[in-house]
Design a protein around this motif. Structure first.
Motif, PDB file in Angstrom:
ATOM      1  N   ALA A  36      -4.280  -3.839   3.282  1.00  0.00           N
ATOM      2  CA  ALA A  36      -4.702  -2.258   3.207  1.00  0.00           C
ATOM      3  C   ALA A  36      -5.426  -1.917   4.258  1.00  0.00           C
ATOM      4  O   ALA A  36      -5.490  -0.922   4.964  1.00  0.00           O
ATOM      5  N   SER A  37      -6.527  -2.931   4.873  1.00  0.00           N
ATOM      6  CA  SER A  37      -7.137  -2.504   5.916  1.00  0.00           C
ATOM      7  C   SER A  37      -6.315  -2.534   7.320  1.00  0.00           C
ATOM      8  O   SER A  37      -6.836  -1.649   7.948  1.00  0.00           O
ATOM      9  N   ALA A  38      -5.436  -3.399   7.581  1.00  0.00           N
ATOM     10  CA  ALA A  38      -4.710  -3.427   8.471  1.00  0.00           C
ATOM     11  C   ALA A  38      -3.990  -2.131   8.671  1.00  0.00           C
ATOM     12  O   ALA A  38      -3.710  -1.561   9.589  1.00  0.00           O
ATOM     13  N   ALA A  39      -3.288  -1.735   7.604  1.00  0.00           N
ATOM     14  CA  ALA A  39      -2.501  -0.572   7.528  1.00  0.00           C
ATOM     15  C   ALA A  39      -3.373   0.739   7.813  1.00  0.00           C
ATOM     16  O   ALA A  39      -2.774   1.703   8.580  1.00  0.00           O
ATOM     17  N   MET A  40      -4.580   0.412   7.519  1.00  0.00           N
ATOM     18  CA  MET A  40      -5.497   1.837   7.987  1.00  0.00           C
ATOM     19  C   MET A  40      -6.126   1.770   9.287  1.00  0.00           C
ATOM     20  O   MET A  40      -7.013   2.702   9.741  1.00  0.00           O
ATOM     21  N   GLY A  41      -5.784   0.663  10.072  1.00  0.00           N
ATOM     22  CA  GLY A  41      -6.464   0.197  11.395  1.00  0.00           C
ATOM     23  C   GLY A  41      -7.986  -0.161  11.285  1.00  0.00           C
ATOM     24  O   GLY A  41      -8.643   0.273  12.184  1.00  0.00           O
ATOM     25  N   ILE A  42      -8.248  -0.362  10.254  1.00  0.00           N
ATOM     26  CA  ILE A  42      -9.731  -0.861   9.823  1.00  0.00           C
ATOM     27  C   ILE A  42      -9.901  -2.486  10.406  1.00  0.00           C
ATOM     28  O   ILE A  42      -9.151  -3.407   9.761  1.00  0.00           O
ATOM     29  N   ALA A  43     -10.722  -2.741  11.530  1.00  0.00           N
ATOM     30  CA  ALA A  43     -10.832  -4.032  11.868  1.00  0.00           C
ATOM     31  C   ALA A  43     -12.170  -4.601  11.365  1.00  0.00           C
ATOM     32  O   ALA A  43     -13.210  -4.042  11.245  1.00  0.00           O
ATOM     33  N   LEU A  44     -12.104  -5.736  10.718  1.00  0.00           N
ATOM     34  CA  LEU A  44     -13.407  -6.305  10.172  1.00  0.00           C
ATOM     35  C   LEU A  44     -13.428  -7.781  10.659  1.00  0.00           C
ATOM     36  O   LEU A  44     -12.408  -8.460  10.899  1.00  0.00           O
ATOM     37  N   PRO A  45     -14.710  -8.283  10.404  1.00  0.00           N
ATOM     38  CA  PRO A  45     -14.999  -9.760  10.954  1.00  0.00           C
ATOM     39  C   PRO A  45     -13.764 -10.812  10.184  1.00  0.00           C
ATOM     40  O   PRO A  45     -13.480 -10.575   9.112  1.00  0.00           O
ATOM     41  N   ASP A  46     -13.756 -11.913  10.905  1.00  0.00           N
ATOM     42  CA  ASP A  46     -13.074 -12.804  10.179  1.00  0.00           C
ATOM     43  C   ASP A  46     -13.527 -13.636   8.854  1.00  0.00           C
ATOM     44  O   ASP A  46     -14.630 -13.582   8.883  1.00  0.00           O
ATOM     45  N   GLY A  47     -12.870 -13.535   8.001  1.00  0.00           N
ATOM     46  CA  GLY A  47     -13.572 -14.279   6.873  1.00  0.00           C
ATOM     47  C   GLY A  47     -14.423 -13.183   5.927  1.00  0.00           C
ATOM     48  O   GLY A  47     -14.717 -13.417   4.907  1.00  0.00           O
ATOM     49  N   PHE A  48     -14.082 -11.749   6.274  1.00  0.00           N
ATOM     50  CA  PHE A  48     -15.153 -10.747   5.688  1.00  0.00           C
ATOM     51  C   PHE A  48     -14.863 -10.859   4.027  1.00  0.00           C
ATOM     52  O   PHE A  48     -15.708 -10.841   3.372  1.00  0.00           O
ATOM     53  N   PHE A  49     -13.566 -10.909   3.819  1.00  0.00           N
ATOM     54  CA  PHE A  49     -13.146 -10.500   2.447  1.00  0.00           C
ATOM     55  C   PHE A  49     -13.622 -11.876   1.592  1.00  0.00           C
ATOM     56  O   PHE A  49     -13.552 -11.493   0.323  1.00  0.00           O
TER      57      PHE A  49
END
Length: 228
Positions: A36-49
């Protein structure tokens, strides 16, 4: 199983977390968050979730607010929810040993409850789809309390619904947040780590940590076998 201290008493009840402990759902959840975040173009740190494992919605929102604004968080939650619902309609795989453990407790008449950060009605749907709902005398979710895990409220409410003293209950968890909740509730906690393993600060709580639910069953058998 490495050497684990025996249980101090025969539990009056056993209270189970759901996701990651009984149902192998955390991997699916993280995959949905990532998609979902990738589809919205949201970049989060590795391992965030991984940080969100075992937390309620409000605490997940607080983590996300460090990186994105409230409007995008609402959209991300909605998109992730849709993906997750589509993937869980048919039920999710069970964690190894859960049915054997539940059957043992049922055979010996030990009351059982669920204490999960998942909200209703999703919690009951997941338990029903996985065939687990009939095993439980009560299901307590984050919809039922003001403060979700790591606060003790969910575990205290579960003990209350079973009519048992929390100090005489065994709590089974996989996540750090859930383990802290169970210990704060005054229960004897056993952690069965899944995706997130305990760090030194969590180990300092002094709870039991085992490799699988088969190990939990092995700790219970001596008490249940000796019961009249």
């Amino acid at each position: 199983m490495s050497e684990i201290a025996a249980l101090p008493f025969r539990p009056d009840a056993v209270i189970f977390d759901m996701d990651g402990l009984m149902i192998d759902s955390e991997r699916v959840s993280i995959a949905c968050w990532s998609e979902a975040s990738a589809a919205m173009g949201i970049a989060l740190p590795d391992g965030f979730f991984l940080q969100m494992v075992g937390l309620g919605d409000r605490d997940c929102e607080r983590l996300l607010l460090q990186h994105i604004d409230e409007a995008r968080i609402a959209s991300l939650f909605s998109n992730c929810h849709d993906l997750y619902e589509a993937r869980t309609q048919a039920g999710l795989p069970l964690r190894p040993g859960i049915l054997e453990l539940l059957d043992l407790l049922k055979t010996h008449g030990v009351p059982r409850a669920v204490a999960t950060s998942t909200r209703q009605p999703r919690a009951n749907r997941k338990l029903a789809a996985s065939g687990l709902l009939p095993y439980f005398d009560a299901v307590v979710t984050s919809s039922d309390v003001q403060h979700p895990k790591p606060a003790p409220d969910i575990y205290l409410r579960a003990a209350q619904q079973l009519g048992k003293d929390p100090a005489r209950c065994l709590a089974l968890e996989d996540s750090p947040a859930g383990t802290r909740a169970a210990v704060a509730a005054g229960m004897t906690a056993i952690q069965v780590p899944d995706l997130v393993h305990p760090d030194d600060s969590l180990r300092a709580l002094g709870h039991r940590i085992v490799d699988s639910l088969h190990d939990v069953r092995a700790l219970l058998v001596p008490w249940l076998a000796a019961a009249p």
